[in-house]
Write an enzyme that holds these catalytic residues in place. Sequence first.
Site, short mmCIF file in Angstrom:
data_model
loop_
_atom_site.label_atom_id
_atom_site.label_comp_id
_atom_site.label_asym_id
_atom_site.label_seq_id
_atom_site.Cartn_x
_atom_site.Cartn_y
_atom_site.Cartn_z
N GLY A 23 -5.94 -12.16 12.99
CA GLY A 23 -5.02 -12.16 11.86
C GLY A 23 -3.88 -13.13 12.13
O GLY A 23 -3.58 -13.43 13.29
N GLN B 190 4.40 -16.69 11.08
CA GLN B 190 3.91 -17.17 12.38
C GLN B 190 3.61 -18.67 12.38
O GLN B 190 3.37 -19.26 13.44
CB GLN B 190 2.65 -16.40 12.78
CG GLN B 190 2.93 -14.94 13.09
CD GLN B 190 1.67 -14.24 13.54
OE1 GLN B 190 0.85 -13.85 12.72
NE2 GLN B 190 1.50 -14.12 14.84
N CYS C 134 -0.43 -10.09 19.82
CA CYS C 134 0.05 -10.91 18.72
C CYS C 134 0.08 -12.37 19.18
O CYS C 134 0.53 -12.66 20.29
CB CYS C 134 1.46 -10.45 18.33
SG CYS C 134 2.16 -11.39 16.97
N LEU C 135 -0.38 -13.27 18.34
CA LEU C 135 -0.42 -14.68 18.72
C LEU C 135 0.97 -15.26 18.95
O LEU C 135 1.12 -16.24 19.67
CB LEU C 135 -1.16 -15.50 17.65
CG LEU C 135 -2.65 -15.17 17.46
CD1 LEU C 135 -3.24 -16.01 16.34
CD2 LEU C 135 -3.44 -15.37 18.75
N HIS D 191 -0.73 -4.60 10.95
CA HIS D 191 -0.03 -5.50 11.88
C HIS D 191 0.46 -6.76 11.14
O HIS D 191 1.61 -7.17 11.29
CB HIS D 191 -0.96 -5.86 13.04
CG HIS D 191 -0.38 -6.85 14.01
ND1 HIS D 191 -0.10 -6.53 15.33
CD2 HIS D 191 -0.04 -8.16 13.86
CE1 HIS D 191 0.41 -7.61 15.93
NE2 HIS D 191 0.45 -8.61 15.07
N GLU D 192 -0.43 -7.35 10.35
CA GLU D 192 -0.07 -8.59 9.65
C GLU D 192 0.95 -8.32 8.55
O GLU D 192 1.85 -9.13 8.32
CB GLU D 192 -1.32 -9.27 9.05
CG GLU D 192 -2.34 -9.73 10.09
CD GLU D 192 -1.75 -10.51 11.24
OE1 GLU D 192 -0.81 -11.30 11.02
OE2 GLU D 192 -2.20 -10.31 12.38
N HIS E 213 4.36 -8.38 9.78
CA HIS E 213 4.91 -9.73 9.95
C HIS E 213 5.65 -10.20 8.70
O HIS E 213 6.71 -10.83 8.80
CB HIS E 213 3.81 -10.75 10.26
CG HIS E 213 3.46 -10.83 11.72
ND1 HIS E 213 4.37 -11.20 12.67
CD2 HIS E 213 2.29 -10.61 12.37
CE1 HIS E 213 3.78 -11.20 13.86
NE2 HIS E 213 2.51 -10.84 13.72
NI NI Z 1 1.04 -10.59 15.17
#
Ligand code: NI
Length: 199
Positions: free
Chosen positions: A45, A50, A104-105, A146-147, A150
Site C-alpha cells: 500500500g 508518502q 510502513c514504507l 493503514h493507508e 496516512h
Molecule cells: Ni504506511
Amino acid sequence: MILPIIAYGNPVLRKIADDIPKDYPNLKELVANMFETMYNAKGVGLAGPQVGLSLRIFVADTIQILQDIPEDNDFAGEEGIKKAFINAEIIEESGEEWAYDEGCLSIPNINESVTREEKVRIQYYDEDFNFYDEVYTGFSARVIQHEYDHIEGILFTDHISPLKQRMMKRKLEKISRGDVEVSYRMKFPIVKKKGMRRK
Ligand code: NI
C-alpha cells in the site's frame, strides 16, 4: 515513474489530506506512478502523503502477497484487491479487534503489532471517479485501514503503547536523518550538514 518515498519526520505525513478535485490533471498517471513506486519498494500500500502530496489518494495491492501465503494461514482463501482509493471516507469500523505486525514504507525497518477492528466500510472513488461503497475484512481491510490513516495524518506508530513509542524514539529520529538502510529511493526531512559529526 518511481517517486521518492517521504520518510518519517516530514510534516506532510502529519497533515489531514485534501480531496482530489474531479478535474485534477493526470490523475491516472499519478495512480500509475504510485503503483510503480509501491512495487519497487515491495510494499502492499502507498498513500499520497508518502510521495509528498497531501491528497486523499492511496493505492493497495494485496493479491500477490495473499497468493504466496501458506494454506494454514488465517488469510488463506482471501483473494485480495488491487485498487486506487480516491477521496476515501471510512464510514464504519466494526468486528473484533485483532493484532498484526505492521510496517510502513515511510518508516523502514520497523515493525510493530497494531490492533485494529476486523471490518471496515469505506466509500471512495476510483481513478475514473466511479463511486464505491464497500466492506472489507481480513488482510485487505488491514492495509486499507493503514493507508487511510496516512491520509488522516496518522502513522502506525501512533497506535502502539507509549512505552514502545519511547523505546522506538531514537530509531525514528535516525530515520528522519536518513541514517537507515533502505533499498528504495527516499526523501529525508533532515538534511545532514557538511562536516556534521556522525557517531
Ligand atoms: Ni504506511
